[in-house]
Every structure is written in C-alpha cells, then in structure tokens.
Design a protein around this motif. Sequence first.
Motif, mmCIF file in Angstrom:
data_model
loop_
_atom_site.group_PDB
_atom_site.id
_atom_site.type_symbol
_atom_site.label_atom_id
_atom_site.label_comp_id
_atom_site.label_asym_id
_atom_site.label_seq_id
_atom_site.Cartn_x
_atom_site.Cartn_y
_atom_site.Cartn_z
ATOM 1 N N PHE A 15 20.398 -13.773 42.814
ATOM 2 C CA PHE A 15 19.025 -14.490 42.838
ATOM 3 C C PHE A 15 18.956 -16.163 43.198
ATOM 4 C CE2 PHE A 15 15.251 -15.718 40.014
ATOM 5 C CZ PHE A 15 14.366 -15.631 41.104
ATOM 6 N N ILE A 16 20.000 -16.552 42.126
ATOM 7 C CA ILE A 16 20.092 -17.898 42.114
ATOM 8 C C ILE A 16 20.761 -18.432 43.665
ATOM 9 C CG2 ILE A 16 21.073 -20.068 41.261
ATOM 10 C CD1 ILE A 16 20.685 -18.900 38.505
ATOM 11 N N HIS A 19 18.937 -18.278 46.619
ATOM 12 C CA HIS A 19 18.054 -19.615 46.891
ATOM 13 C C HIS A 19 18.826 -20.659 46.890
ATOM 14 C CE1 HIS A 19 14.917 -16.985 44.906
ATOM 15 N NE2 HIS A 19 13.835 -17.897 45.436
ATOM 16 N N VAL A 171 15.930 -17.542 34.076
ATOM 17 C CA VAL A 171 15.561 -17.911 35.128
ATOM 18 C C VAL A 171 14.611 -16.743 35.689
ATOM 19 C CG1 VAL A 171 16.225 -18.600 37.650
ATOM 20 C CG2 VAL A 171 17.663 -19.098 35.531
ATOM 21 N N TYR A 172 13.377 -17.168 36.090
ATOM 22 C CA TYR A 172 12.339 -16.206 36.709
ATOM 23 C C TYR A 172 11.727 -16.809 38.215
ATOM 24 C CZ TYR A 172 8.205 -19.171 36.175
ATOM 25 O OH TYR A 172 7.013 -20.223 36.023
ATOM 26 N N GLY A 176 13.007 -11.919 41.130
ATOM 27 C CA GLY A 176 14.111 -12.125 40.048
ATOM 28 C C GLY A 176 14.356 -10.735 39.249
ATOM 29 N N HIS A 206 11.812 -21.986 36.012
ATOM 30 C CA HIS A 206 11.785 -21.294 37.468
ATOM 31 C C HIS A 206 12.956 -21.470 38.302
ATOM 32 C CE1 HIS A 206 9.736 -20.756 41.602
ATOM 33 N NE2 HIS A 206 8.947 -20.146 40.629
ATOM 34 N N VAL A 207 13.244 -20.532 39.195
ATOM 35 C CA VAL A 207 14.315 -20.777 40.027
ATOM 36 C C VAL A 207 14.511 -22.109 40.807
ATOM 37 C CG1 VAL A 207 13.553 -19.487 41.871
ATOM 38 C CG2 VAL A 207 15.934 -19.424 41.598
ATOM 39 N N ASP A 208 13.350 -22.486 41.471
ATOM 40 C CA ASP A 208 13.213 -23.588 42.277
ATOM 41 C C ASP A 208 13.720 -24.825 41.278
ATOM 42 O OD1 ASP A 208 12.040 -22.230 44.364
ATOM 43 O OD2 ASP A 208 10.093 -23.301 44.076
ATOM 44 N N VAL A 210 16.111 -24.656 39.099
ATOM 45 C CA VAL A 210 17.612 -24.363 39.090
ATOM 46 C C VAL A 210 18.135 -25.090 40.335
ATOM 47 C CG1 VAL A 210 19.663 -23.072 38.904
ATOM 48 C CG2 VAL A 210 17.553 -22.517 37.415
ATOM 49 N N GLU A 342 22.192 -14.405 37.664
ATOM 50 C CA GLU A 342 21.035 -14.346 37.221
ATOM 51 C C GLU A 342 20.995 -15.251 36.037
ATOM 52 O OE1 GLU A 342 18.420 -12.345 38.521
ATOM 53 O OE2 GLU A 342 19.365 -10.912 39.364
#
Length: 344
Positions: A15-16, A19, A171-172, A176, A206-208, A210, A342
Amino acid sequence: MKPGSLIAVTGVGGFIGRHVARAALRRGFRVRGLDADPGAVRGLAAEGVEAHVGAVEDGAAAAALCSGADAVVHAAARVAAGGDLALFRRVNVEGTAVILAAARAAKVATVVHLSSVMVHGFTFADGVREDDPRRPGTNPYCLTKSESDALALGMDRPDGTRVVVLRPGDVYGVGGRAWVDGPLELHDQGRLILPYGGRRFFNHTHVDHVVDAVFLALRARAGGRAYHITDGARTTCGEFYGRLAAATGRRPVPTAPGWVVFGVLGALEGISALRGRPLALRDTARFLARPGVYSIEKAQQELAYKPRVTLEDGIAAIARAAGPLDGSAGLLDASAGPTGAEPT
C-alpha cells in the motif's frame, strides 16, 4: 535530489510502497522496486517502474536494487496482528539489515526506513514522543518493528549513508487493506467489535501524508532521527469506523466493554489453540484499544510536515471508490499474512 535521480523502493507492491513509487514517477524520478508479489511487480512495471521480484532478506536482490540508486525507501515488512516471531524477524529485522548493508555498500546517499508508531507497543503515555522509551512488549509485529527501528537508527553514518526513520500511524486511504478493506470485511462478517465502547484512539494517517513525509525526509536528509507521522488528530475508533461505515452504506459498528471483548477473545484463543490453529485474537483487539495519541511536533518542526487531507475528505474518497470487497484480510485479522508495509 534532481529529476531523473533513481529512487529504490522495497515493498513496492504494498500500500505505501506503490504510493511512494507513483509519487516519485510524478515528480520526475526514476523508480526501481522490489517486491515478493509477482502480480504487483507486473502491474507496476506497466506503469514505468523498474520492478523486480525478490525478498528483502536476499543479499543479491538487495544489492541489485541499491546499485546506482540515489535514495532507498524501505517500505517492505511483514504486517499482521500475530504469528511466528521467527518469520517476523526474518523479514522485518534481517531484511532491514540486508537492505541497509546493501545501501551502504552502494554508497546510497539517503535511506528512509518505514517503521511504525507500534514501536511504543499498546500502552504508552498520551502524547508520546519519538525519544520516549519504547515498550513494544511481546507482540511479534510491535517487537520486530522496534528492533528494526533501532537497527536503522544505529546504521546512520554522517559521513556516508544517512538513515531517516519514519513511524507512520494507522495508514488509511483508498485500497488500504490493514485499516479499511480488512476491517470492513470483518464488519460485514459480524466479526468487528470495538473494545472499550469505541472510545480508545485511532491514530489515522492518510497515505498521502506518509508519501509527503518520505519526500520531506529525503530533502532534509535528517539522518539518525525518527519521526512520528499521523494526521495529528484525536479521533476515537468509534468515530473513525462509525464514519467509515456510514459513508460506505453499512450498519453501525458494534462496541462492547473491554472486559467483554477481551474475555470472549481469550476464550476463543484457547479453543483455537486446542484445534492446533492458534490465533492472536486479543492482540488484534489491542490495536483498537490504544489509550492515547502520538506527538507529531518533531516532524512539524524539523521536516515542515503538515497534514493536508482531512478525515472527511479521506473517508469521502473511500466511499466514492467503494466497490465489492476482495475478501483480503487486514492487519486486524490475526491470520493476516505478509504484505508491503501497511501501517503500522
């Protein structure tokens, strides 16, 4: 770093990781990735990532990944609520050691190591800071993230490869697994109950955010330092999952007193052990029973980190993208297997 520089990403299919890879491509960087999932590698290769199948604990794969790279983002990890400690150590600790050694040998300028706020375990002071004592306990995920975190900080070299540690929260975002799709699937199955009436804290990230922190860390080269990365909010589990359920057209998420949840899960753990399939059910619930939030003041001051996606906007995006769930487990499922990093 200048456009055209090469960024290597471990766990690039997670996931991370994916991105970070996509954001790097948008910024004009070249991206080389490593992941154990052949399907994820094929998909990212089609997007312009030089993606390879391999394990982070494989020295040859690590050396090939780091060769010629200007920076490494180490996002690969085993993420699950419980399981075999030896397997967690092999991926999370030994894999980190191998990647860092390969980066130093390749004279990579900066490594950003994706750790986790879970280095502080399940019980910590509200507003805990990065330099406060780590008490990961015996949970294999928390323990090995703490071990790899310390290893990474210890391998920073002011006259060589700088190592920056980021500790994301929960992290969502769209897609996710750990904190969105997995828990919603459990909710649909009637298996998600929030302990302590849902009043304990959910440290959403939020993943953004990170991704933002990764590029801020690469720019700052703040070697030998660790940073908590969350949305900086005081949101309860009941509020987060209540909003998520409502936005995706689901019934309210049930809650119960802590003694009820942990008592029932303890009994189920005993039954699963007798059947030869032990499950870490109480540790699964402990991820939803943390008593406080993590300070992000250090990241704000030293990295100029600033959360920009509101919880309302983050959940709205998930609702817009909602479709049939794929049935994959998240971090909150005790039987979850290895993924890219994650959250933590």
